[in-house]
Design a protein around this motif. Structure first.
Motif, mmCIF file in Angstrom:
data_model
loop_
_atom_site.group_PDB
_atom_site.id
_atom_site.type_symbol
_atom_site.label_atom_id
_atom_site.label_comp_id
_atom_site.label_asym_id
_atom_site.label_seq_id
_atom_site.Cartn_x
_atom_site.Cartn_y
_atom_site.Cartn_z
ATOM 1 N N GLY A 204 -11.264 4.580 -9.163
ATOM 2 C CA GLY A 204 -10.899 4.127 -10.634
ATOM 3 C C GLY A 204 -11.013 2.616 -10.353
ATOM 4 N N PHE A 205 -10.207 1.316 -11.125
ATOM 5 C CA PHE A 205 -10.676 0.688 -10.870
ATOM 6 C C PHE A 205 -9.278 -0.274 -10.741
ATOM 7 C CE2 PHE A 205 -9.649 -4.005 -13.381
ATOM 8 C CZ PHE A 205 -10.700 -4.765 -12.049
ATOM 9 N N TYR A 206 -9.451 -1.361 -9.779
ATOM 10 C CA TYR A 206 -8.259 -1.874 -8.823
ATOM 11 C C TYR A 206 -8.390 -3.066 -8.854
ATOM 12 C CZ TYR A 206 -6.514 2.428 -6.179
ATOM 13 O OH TYR A 206 -6.102 3.579 -5.828
ATOM 14 N N ASP A 207 -6.885 -3.553 -10.126
ATOM 15 C CA ASP A 207 -7.043 -5.554 -10.698
ATOM 16 C C ASP A 207 -6.917 -6.539 -9.140
ATOM 17 O OD1 ASP A 207 -4.445 -5.436 -10.137
ATOM 18 O OD2 ASP A 207 -4.314 -5.122 -12.007
ATOM 19 N N LYS A 208 -6.453 -6.595 -8.947
ATOM 20 C CA LYS A 208 -6.306 -8.369 -7.674
ATOM 21 C C LYS A 208 -4.925 -7.811 -7.420
ATOM 22 C CE LYS A 208 -7.049 -12.913 -6.156
ATOM 23 N NZ LYS A 208 -6.766 -13.973 -6.774
ATOM 24 N N GLU A 209 -3.987 -7.604 -7.785
ATOM 25 C CA GLU A 209 -2.383 -7.251 -7.289
ATOM 26 C C GLU A 209 -2.279 -5.843 -7.025
ATOM 27 O OE1 GLU A 209 1.263 -7.642 -5.708
ATOM 28 O OE2 GLU A 209 -0.380 -9.325 -6.482
ATOM 29 N N GLY A 210 -3.414 -4.865 -7.460
ATOM 30 C CA GLY A 210 -3.319 -3.584 -7.364
ATOM 31 C C GLY A 210 -4.022 -3.804 -6.133
ATOM 32 N N LEU A 211 -5.270 -4.255 -6.202
ATOM 33 C CA LEU A 211 -5.985 -4.126 -4.572
ATOM 34 C C LEU A 211 -5.828 -4.459 -2.942
ATOM 35 C CD1 LEU A 211 -8.429 -2.523 -3.227
ATOM 36 C CD2 LEU A 211 -9.845 -4.934 -3.740
ATOM 37 N N ARG A 212 -4.428 -5.603 -3.711
ATOM 38 C CA ARG A 212 -4.028 -6.273 -2.798
ATOM 39 C C ARG A 212 -3.028 -5.464 -1.834
ATOM 40 N NH1 ARG A 212 1.289 -8.462 -1.072
ATOM 41 N NH2 ARG A 212 1.701 -7.730 -3.055
ATOM 42 N N GLU A 213 -2.601 -5.086 -2.665
ATOM 43 C CA GLU A 213 -0.922 -3.474 -2.570
ATOM 44 C C GLU A 213 -1.655 -2.448 -2.069
ATOM 45 O OE1 GLU A 213 0.497 -2.401 -6.048
ATOM 46 O OE2 GLU A 213 1.399 -4.388 -6.317
ATOM 47 N N LEU A 214 -2.987 -1.931 -2.177
ATOM 48 C CA LEU A 214 -3.675 -0.995 -1.279
ATOM 49 C C LEU A 214 -3.970 -1.250 -0.361
ATOM 50 C CD1 LEU A 214 -5.438 1.883 -1.319
ATOM 51 C CD2 LEU A 214 -6.929 0.720 -2.769
ATOM 52 N N LEU A 215 -4.839 -2.190 0.418
ATOM 53 C CA LEU A 215 -4.980 -3.695 1.283
ATOM 54 C C LEU A 215 -3.959 -3.129 2.310
ATOM 55 C CD1 LEU A 215 -7.347 -5.423 0.017
ATOM 56 C CD2 LEU A 215 -8.194 -3.398 1.192
ATOM 57 N N CYS A 216 -2.898 -3.557 1.715
ATOM 58 C CA CYS A 216 -1.214 -3.985 2.831
ATOM 59 C C CYS A 216 -0.531 -2.699 3.139
ATOM 60 C CB CYS A 216 -0.747 -4.725 1.981
ATOM 61 S SG CYS A 216 -0.720 -6.284 1.919
ATOM 62 N N SER A 217 -1.386 -1.787 2.217
ATOM 63 C CA SER A 217 -0.598 -0.005 2.875
ATOM 64 C C SER A 217 -1.177 -0.424 4.370
ATOM 65 C CB SER A 217 -0.908 1.198 1.668
ATOM 66 O OG SER A 217 -2.667 1.248 1.185
ATOM 67 N N PHE A 218 -2.263 -0.456 4.211
ATOM 68 C CA PHE A 218 -3.106 0.208 5.765
ATOM 69 C C PHE A 218 -2.832 -0.539 6.789
ATOM 70 C CE2 PHE A 218 -6.405 1.373 2.862
ATOM 71 C CZ PHE A 218 -6.453 3.020 3.571
ATOM 72 N N GLY A 219 -1.877 -2.293 6.732
ATOM 73 C CA GLY A 219 -1.442 -2.786 7.802
ATOM 74 C C GLY A 219 -2.683 -3.967 8.257
ATOM 75 N N TYR A 220 -2.311 -4.429 9.377
ATOM 76 C CA TYR A 220 -3.305 -5.589 9.901
ATOM 77 C C TYR A 220 -3.514 -6.434 8.372
ATOM 78 C CZ TYR A 220 -2.848 -1.735 12.408
ATOM 79 O OH TYR A 220 -2.952 0.215 13.717
ATOM 80 N N LEU A 221 -2.636 -7.103 7.693
ATOM 81 C CA LEU A 221 -2.832 -7.885 6.689
ATOM 82 C C LEU A 221 -2.378 -9.581 6.580
ATOM 83 C CD1 LEU A 221 -5.523 -5.649 4.912
ATOM 84 C CD2 LEU A 221 -6.533 -6.846 6.815
ATOM 85 N N GLU A 222 -2.253 -9.933 7.982
ATOM 86 C CA GLU A 222 -0.489 -10.803 7.153
ATOM 87 C C GLU A 222 -0.523 -12.234 6.275
ATOM 88 O OE1 GLU A 222 -2.745 -11.506 11.091
ATOM 89 O OE2 GLU A 222 -1.778 -10.254 10.664
ATOM 90 N N GLU A 223 -2.523 -11.678 6.262
ATOM 91 C CA GLU A 223 -3.055 -13.156 5.258
ATOM 92 C C GLU A 223 -2.934 -12.758 4.024
ATOM 93 O OE1 GLU A 223 -6.170 -12.533 9.409
ATOM 94 O OE2 GLU A 223 -5.348 -11.191 8.128
ATOM 95 N N ILE A 224 -3.179 -12.036 3.459
ATOM 96 C CA ILE A 224 -2.574 -11.551 2.113
ATOM 97 C C ILE A 224 -0.932 -10.398 2.032
ATOM 98 C CG2 ILE A 224 -5.065 -11.066 1.511
ATOM 99 C CD1 ILE A 224 -5.087 -8.721 1.796
ATOM 100 N N CYS A 225 -0.532 -10.110 3.023
ATOM 101 C CA CYS A 225 0.415 -9.462 2.435
ATOM 102 C C CYS A 225 1.373 -9.996 3.256
ATOM 103 C CB CYS A 225 0.092 -7.549 3.526
ATOM 104 S SG CYS A 225 -1.232 -7.012 3.422
#
Length: 225
Positions: A204-225
């Motif tokens: 399914g579709f992930y909006d900007k905030e939804g995708l940010r949360e999804l990516l941050c769940s994997f860690g290592y992304l202090e630029e956006i998390c």
């Protein structure tokens, strides 16, 4: 009478000049597209050669695993990503041109998608063998998907923010490629858009905030998390 002949001659001359300009425009357009097509073809050959070299390097990594070797390969992986990015932009320019040769474009796009899939395979191997912290993201889309363009824009935004920490592979589901079908079957992809991040599927579709949360769940992304 002389004035009428003069006017007629003027109209004929203007018509000839207009025709020459039109033909010149057509010729220049065809020539520009031909140059673009050849550039894409050469770029594909260069990337294909880099991938073959990378395949050999991965075999060497199995024989001689080390942190320094992994760091070297990750640098080359980023270089390969840059080359594929240039190739992608050239394909977009060619697709948007008014005089596109569709069969030739389709062939080039199929070749590009095959290169992307090979690049994803190598990236996944590197990620697991070297314990790399970057994310690999397969993005499945098709032309019937009305929201896929929006998803692509959001992915591009995060790709720009995260750079080498996020490797995005946009896979066209409409292309009749066995490798694409195999990927879809392996991950159970049935609709667009679908994301596969580090080999985990998200429908399914992930909006900007939804995708940010999804990516941050994997860690290592202090630029956006």
């Amino acid at each position: 009478m002389a004035r009428k002949r003069f006017h007629l001659s003027l109209y004929v001359s203007a018509g000839i000049i207009s025709f020459i300009i039109f033909i010149s425009g057509v010729f220049v357009g065809v020539l520009v597209n031909e140059i673009k097509a050849r550039s894409i073809e050469e770029g594909s050959k260069d990337v294909s050669g880099m991938l073959k070299d990378f395949e050999t390097q991965l075999l060497l990594l199995d024989l001689f695993p080390s942190n320094s070797t992994c760091q070297l390969y990750e640098v080359q992986l980023r270089r390969l990503s840059g080359e594929l990015g240039i190739l992608e932009e050239e394909l977009k320019e060619y697709e948007n041109s008014r005089r596109i040769d569709f069969p030739e474009f389709l062939k080039m796009k199929e070749e590009y998608n095959l290169l992307l899939i090979k690049y994803w395979i190598f990236s996944e191997n590197m990620r697991t063998k070297c314990n790399s912290t970057y994310l690999t993201l397969l993005y499945f889309y098709n032309k019937e998907c009305s929201i896929c363009n929006d998803e692509g824009i959001i992915l591009t935004y995060y790709k720009m923010k995260l750079r080498e920490k996020l490797l995005v592979f946009a896979i066209d589901m409409d292309l009749n490629l066995t490798s694409t079908k195999a990927l879809m079957e392996s991950f159970g992809v049935e609709k667009a858009p679908t994301l596969v991040i580090n080999s985990q599927k998200f429908d399914g579709f992930y909006d900007k905030e939804g995708l940010r949360e999804l990516l941050c769940s994997f860690g290592y992304l202090e630029e956006i998390c």
